[in-house]
Design an enzyme around this catalytic site. Structure first.
Site, PDB file in Angstrom:
ATOM      1  N   GLY A  21      -1.276  11.660 -14.652  1.00  0.00           N
ATOM      2  CA  GLY A  21      -1.994  12.239 -13.930  1.00  0.00           C
ATOM      3  C   GLY A  21      -1.688  13.645 -13.395  1.00  0.00           C
ATOM      4  O   GLY A  21      -2.115  13.954 -12.380  1.00  0.00           O
ATOM      5  N   ASN A  99       2.683   9.112 -11.705  1.00  0.00           N
ATOM      6  CA  ASN A  99       1.762   9.764 -10.662  1.00  0.00           C
ATOM      7  C   ASN A  99       0.298   9.334 -10.620  1.00  0.00           C
ATOM      8  O   ASN A  99      -0.354   9.391  -9.661  1.00  0.00           O
ATOM      9  CB  ASN A  99       1.863  11.348 -10.692  1.00  0.00           C
ATOM     10  N   TYR A 166      -5.363  -0.585  -2.156  1.00  0.00           N
ATOM     11  CA  TYR A 166      -4.303   0.345  -2.366  1.00  0.00           C
ATOM     12  C   TYR A 166      -3.135   0.055  -1.982  1.00  0.00           C
ATOM     13  O   TYR A 166      -2.161   0.149  -2.877  1.00  0.00           O
ATOM     14  CB  TYR A 166      -4.607   1.848  -1.604  1.00  0.00           C
ATOM     15  N   VAL A 167      -2.879  -0.429  -0.983  1.00  0.00           N
ATOM     16  CA  VAL A 167      -1.569  -0.961  -0.349  1.00  0.00           C
ATOM     17  C   VAL A 167      -0.828  -2.004  -1.438  1.00  0.00           C
ATOM     18  O   VAL A 167       0.147  -2.127  -1.711  1.00  0.00           O
ATOM     19  CB  VAL A 167      -1.820  -1.298   1.046  1.00  0.00           C
ATOM     20  N   ALA A 168      -2.012  -3.037  -1.735  1.00  0.00           N
ATOM     21  CA  ALA A 168      -1.670  -4.146  -2.520  1.00  0.00           C
ATOM     22  C   ALA A 168      -0.967  -3.367  -3.824  1.00  0.00           C
ATOM     23  O   ALA A 168       0.038  -4.019  -4.390  1.00  0.00           O
ATOM     24  CB  ALA A 168      -2.887  -5.204  -2.871  1.00  0.00           C
ATOM     25  N   LYS A 170       0.425  -0.663  -4.455  1.00  0.00           N
ATOM     26  CA  LYS A 170       1.601   0.357  -4.109  1.00  0.00           C
ATOM     27  C   LYS A 170       2.595  -0.674  -3.858  1.00  0.00           C
ATOM     28  O   LYS A 170       3.960  -0.161  -4.262  1.00  0.00           O
ATOM     29  CB  LYS A 170       1.281   1.319  -3.235  1.00  0.00           C
TER      30      LYS A 170
END
Length: 261
Positions: A21, A99, A166-168, A170
């Site tokens: 990325g 990234n 997103y949290v799941a 990360k």
């Protein structure tokens, strides 16, 4: 050129760094910073070929070797092909900076599509698994150590509404990388995570949106961090100065989140 202060030097001369990325707002600053420290940089992109070529030219101007690699980091065949090209053109990777992440629209758990959870699993969890499986065996075989650096987020500790996919992703990434640190640590390969806060990028500078009072008032340092401040920590973790740090989740967010013991 190396990044220095009065006592220490971040010298990555001769190191091969792979940045996934790399054409994104944060990725491009990390790629430039690693190059300024003397590294050769493999610039991974998915769609923005023009920015990838611009970054490659900048790396070369700084004296390093650059390789532009188009690859989808959620697909094993694509990651393996990237590895083969990096090994052929630059040599065995010394540093992985994982990234890349898929962007999507945030909403509540009750309304978020299953496809969004799947995209975050693939771009956060599977991305890191595939990069490790592709690149770590050669690091181990060479016997000279290495670095794996995952870009996480302060959101993984905040768990605010609308952040669930997103949290799941990360938090799943966090588990994978902590276990990886234990599994390959004996080979002197460190595995760490950098967790930015809401970071100022060139997009903010161009639009004049560097400041947000609602966010900044809760940050102990009363400001947003910059992309360069994130990249500086990545460069440190890539360097020999971080040789005995592994398994760490390091927030770079002005104290907005603070892991507890």
């Amino acid at each position: 050129m190396s990044v220095t202060n009065s006592a220490l030097t971040l010298d990555l001369s001769g190191k091969v760094c792979v940045v996934t990325g790399a054409t994104g707002d944060l990725g491009r600053v990390m790629a430039r910073t690693l190059a300024r420290c003397g590294a050769d940089v493999a610039i991974n992109y998915l769609r923005n070929a023009e920015m990838a070529q611009t970054l490659a030219a900048e790396v070369r101007e700084l004296g390093g070797r650059a390789l532009v690699v188009q690859a989808d980091v959620t697909q094993k065949e694509s990651v393996d092909a990237m590895r083969d090209l990096v090994h052929a053109e630059l040599g065995v990777a010394d540093v992985l900076v994982n990234n890349a992440v898929i962007q999507y629209d945030w909403t509540s758990v009750l309304e978020q599509s299953v496809a969004d959870y799947e995209s975050q699993f693939r771009s956060c969890v599977l991305h890191n698994v595939l990069m490790a499986q592709a690149f770590a065996p050669a690091m181990i075989a060479r016997g000279a150590g290495g670095r794996v650096i995952g870009i996480n987020t302060e959101c993984a500790m905040q768990n605010f509404t609308s952040q669930s996919a997103y949290v799941a992703g990360k938090r799943g990434m966090d588990g994978v990388l902590r276990i990886l640190a234990k599994e390959i640590g004996e080979h002197q390969i460190t595995v760490n995570q950098v967790a930015p806060g809401w970071t100022i990028s060139d997009r903010d500078r161009a639009s004049g949106t560097e400041h947000n009072e609602g966010y900044e008032k809760n940050v102990p340092m009363k400001r947003r961090g910059t992309d360069q401040e994130i990249a500086n920590v990545v460069a440190f973790l890539a360097s020999d100065l971080s040789s005995y740090i592994t398994g760490a989740y390091i927030p770079v967010c002005g104290g907005n989140v603070m892991p507890a013991i």
